[in-house]
Design an enzyme around this catalytic site. Structure first.
Site, PDB file in Angstrom:
ATOM      1  CG  HIS A 135     -27.718  28.592 -26.058  1.00  7.41           C
ATOM      2  ND1 HIS A 135     -27.593  28.168 -27.357  1.00  7.41           N
ATOM      3  CD2 HIS A 135     -27.421  29.914 -26.067  1.00  7.41           C
ATOM      4  CE1 HIS A 135     -27.225  29.184 -28.123  1.00  7.41           C
ATOM      5  NE2 HIS A 135     -27.116  30.262 -27.367  1.00  7.41           N
TER       6      HIS A 135
ATOM      7  CG  ASP B 102     -29.609  38.981 -27.873  1.00  2.00           C
ATOM      8  OD1 ASP B 102     -30.100  38.181 -28.690  1.00  2.00           O
ATOM      9  OD2 ASP B 102     -28.404  39.271 -27.845  1.00  2.00           O
TER      10      ASP B 102
ATOM     11  CG  HIS C  54     -32.550  41.245 -30.232  1.00  7.21           C
ATOM     12  ND1 HIS C  54     -31.431  41.993 -30.465  1.00  7.21           N
ATOM     13  CD2 HIS C  54     -32.177  39.945 -30.443  1.00  7.21           C
ATOM     14  CE1 HIS C  54     -30.428  41.196 -30.808  1.00  7.21           C
ATOM     15  NE2 HIS C  54     -30.866  39.944 -30.782  1.00  7.21           N
TER      16      HIS C  54
ATOM     17  CG  HIS D 242     -31.813  34.799 -31.088  1.00 11.72           C
ATOM     18  ND1 HIS D 242     -31.106  34.865 -32.257  1.00 11.72           N
ATOM     19  CD2 HIS D 242     -31.455  35.899 -30.377  1.00 11.72           C
ATOM     20  CE1 HIS D 242     -30.348  35.959 -32.270  1.00 11.72           C
ATOM     21  NE2 HIS D 242     -30.546  36.601 -31.124  1.00 11.72           N
TER      22      HIS D 242
ATOM     23  CG  HIS E  71     -24.517  41.071 -33.695  1.00 12.78           C
ATOM     24  ND1 HIS E  71     -25.069  40.345 -32.666  1.00 12.78           N
ATOM     25  CD2 HIS E  71     -23.185  40.871 -33.622  1.00 12.78           C
ATOM     26  CE1 HIS E  71     -24.098  39.729 -31.996  1.00 12.78           C
ATOM     27  NE2 HIS E  71     -22.945  40.032 -32.560  1.00 12.78           N
TER      28      HIS E  71
HETATM   29  O1  DOR Z   1     -25.010  35.656 -27.387  1.00 10.22           O
HETATM   30  C1  DOR Z   1     -25.674  35.660 -28.399  1.00 10.22           C
HETATM   31  N1  DOR Z   1     -26.455  34.622 -28.702  1.00 10.22           N
HETATM   32  N2  DOR Z   1     -25.638  36.716 -29.199  1.00 10.22           N
HETATM   33  C2  DOR Z   1     -26.230  36.712 -30.402  1.00 10.22           C
HETATM   34  O2  DOR Z   1     -26.153  37.682 -31.105  1.00 10.22           O
HETATM   35  C3  DOR Z   1     -26.911  35.494 -30.893  1.00 10.22           C
HETATM   36  C4  DOR Z   1     -27.381  34.701 -29.756  1.00 10.22           C
HETATM   37  C5  DOR Z   1     -27.854  33.337 -30.130  1.00 10.22           C
HETATM   38  O3  DOR Z   1     -28.499  33.193 -31.174  1.00 10.22           O
HETATM   39  O4  DOR Z   1     -27.629  32.405 -29.370  1.00 10.22           O
HETATM   40 ZN    ZN Z   2     -26.920  40.178 -31.975  1.00  7.56          ZN
HETATM   41 ZN    ZN Z   3     -29.568  38.359 -30.772  1.00  7.27          ZN
END
Ligand code: DOR
Ligand code: ZN
Ligand code: ZN
Length: 407
Positions: A272, A268, A13, A15, A143
């Site tokens: 940012h 996860d 998981h 991003h 999710h």
């Molecule tokens: O806090 C989160 N940020 N939860 C998510 O499911 C997506 C993620 C993001 O893409 O920044």
């Molecule tokens: Zn999520």
């Molecule tokens: Zn996520």
């Protein structure tokens, strides 16, 4: 002192933000960060721009990932917000000309609750997606566990005191979407994987589903294992995340790890920039994790709870004089390699290896991070143990070339 050799690990998981959000992160920077965290295979989420909702968008990501392939093997989730996207997934999975792309697809990610990217699926799409994934045996990652109202707004200002947090919706009311996901999985025979489990109530639902023999699995993040709302005053919007950091649930999540209800530790990883995180009410949700998760977990195996102020969960200290007990290297390998490899049929082998040891210690530092965002919520934390990247193509070989990264 104990040591172990693991196959390079899997994070199911992450991003990585490419395409469309490269100012935050890209495949090359985050792939390198994963590499330095002992992780060589990741499954990447569809909330990029464009979203990974079509075969064409999926193919574009697969092409982009080739340039970091020597460091990081990136697999991708498909995403669906509309019926047309479910049809695209079916085409990816069944058309002979998409056979090579299908091999790079780890499953479907479905947002049953709100989060970054506004990808919450309509109810009719949800049912269609569970049915398709059940029929074609495509893993479906759900999710869940965020308020059904727009969570970005609800979480806009993380409460900075425990008292303020307790005025929010009770944690127990946030599991509704897990309940409906399990019901749909049962109805359609879907392989359901619950993402970033964060509540005792959610854990109970997964435990019950497993007892009933349903193909339901789940993961937990390092931030839900190590942080609580007591960290808000210090960490503020840096730890604003979906689902949110909780007050009392950490203890239960560790019990779930120890008793085998939780299958995977997954980060996860949601980078940012620090500037964005400093935006107070408008800060985006999510935090990075791929580079430090193994260090945090090794520290627990080494008997050292890395949080500088909060005590360890009682289930880890029971029966031990001040030390921790419950997670060993064999368990860690299951949580970060064997289980994700099996759940998502990734076919990872042990061609790259890492050596882990409970010896040594270090301080986690923002400036050591390779992620484009250059920060970690765990800045300043002391961790015990370390890992060495063993550069070898043969698991049984003696590690002649070994580079010790200062993790
Ligand atoms: O806090 C989160 N940020 N939860 C998510 O499911 C997506 C993620 C993001 O893409 O920044
Ligand atoms: Zn999520
Ligand atoms: Zn996520």
């Amino acid at each position: 002192m104990s040591t172990a050799v693991f196959p390079a690990l899997i994070d199911c998981h992450v991003h990585f933000r490419e395409p469309g959000l490269e100012h935050k992160a890209d495949m090359a920077t985050e792939g390198l960060a994963a590499f330095h965290g002992g992780i060589r295979t990741v499954c990447e989420m569809p909330n990029t721009n464009p979203g990974t909702h079509t075969v064409a968008a999926f193919a574009d990501k697969v092409e982009r990932a080739k340039r970091i392939a020597d460091k990081c093997d990136i697999r991708f989730y498909f995403g669906a917000v509309a019926s047309a996207h479910v049809a695209e997934l079916e085409a990816l999975w069944t058309k002979p000309e998409n056979e090579a792309l299908k091999k790079r697809c780890s499953g479907l990610k479905l947002y049953l609750d709100n989060s970054t990217g506004n990808m919450k699926a309509d109810e009719s799409v949800v049912e269609e997606a569970f049915a398709l994934c059940g029929r074609l045996r495509i893993p479906l990652v759900a999710h869940c566990e965020c308020s059904s109202i727009n969570n970005e707004a609800a979480e806009a200002h993380p409460p900075t005191t425990v008292e303020a947090h307790s005025k929010r919706r009770p944690e127990s009311s946030e599991v509704t979407s897990i309940r409906s996901a399990v019901t749909l999985a049962e109805k359609h025979g879907t392989l359901l994987h619950v993402a970033h489990l964060s509540t005792a109530g959610g854990l109970e639902l997964v435990r019950d589903a497993k007892k009933r023999g349903l193909p339901v699995t789940c993961e937990v993040t390092p931030h839900h294992l190590f942080l609580t709302t007591a960290d808000y005053p210090e960490m503020q919007s840096r730890i604003k995340v979906n689902p949110p950091i909780r007050t009392h649930e950490k203890e239960h999540l560790w019990v779930g790890l120890l008793d085998g209800t939780i299958d995977c530790v997954a980060t996860d990883h949601a980078p940012h920039l620090m500037d964005e995180k400093a935006l107070g009410p408008n800060a985006p949700s999510g935090m990075p994790g791929v580079e430090v998760v193994l260090s945090l977990m090794i520290s627990v195996v080494a008997g050292h709870w890395p949080h500088p102020t909060a005590p360890p969960p009682a289930c880890l200290t029971a029966g031990k004089d001040g030390g921790l007990e419950g997670i060993d290297f064999a368990a860690l390998k299951m949580l970060m390699f064997t289980h994700p490899n099996a759940i998502f049929s990734l076919g990872c082998d042990a061609k790259d290896a890492i050596e882990v040891t409970t010896e040594g210690e270090r301080i986690i530092r923002n400036e050591d991070m390779h992620s484009k965002c250059q920060w970690t919520p765990y800045d300043g934390w002391k961790v015990k143990g370390r890992m060495a990247l063993a550069v070898t193509r043969s698991f049984n070989a003696v590690f002649k070339v070994r580079c010790c990264v200062s993790l």
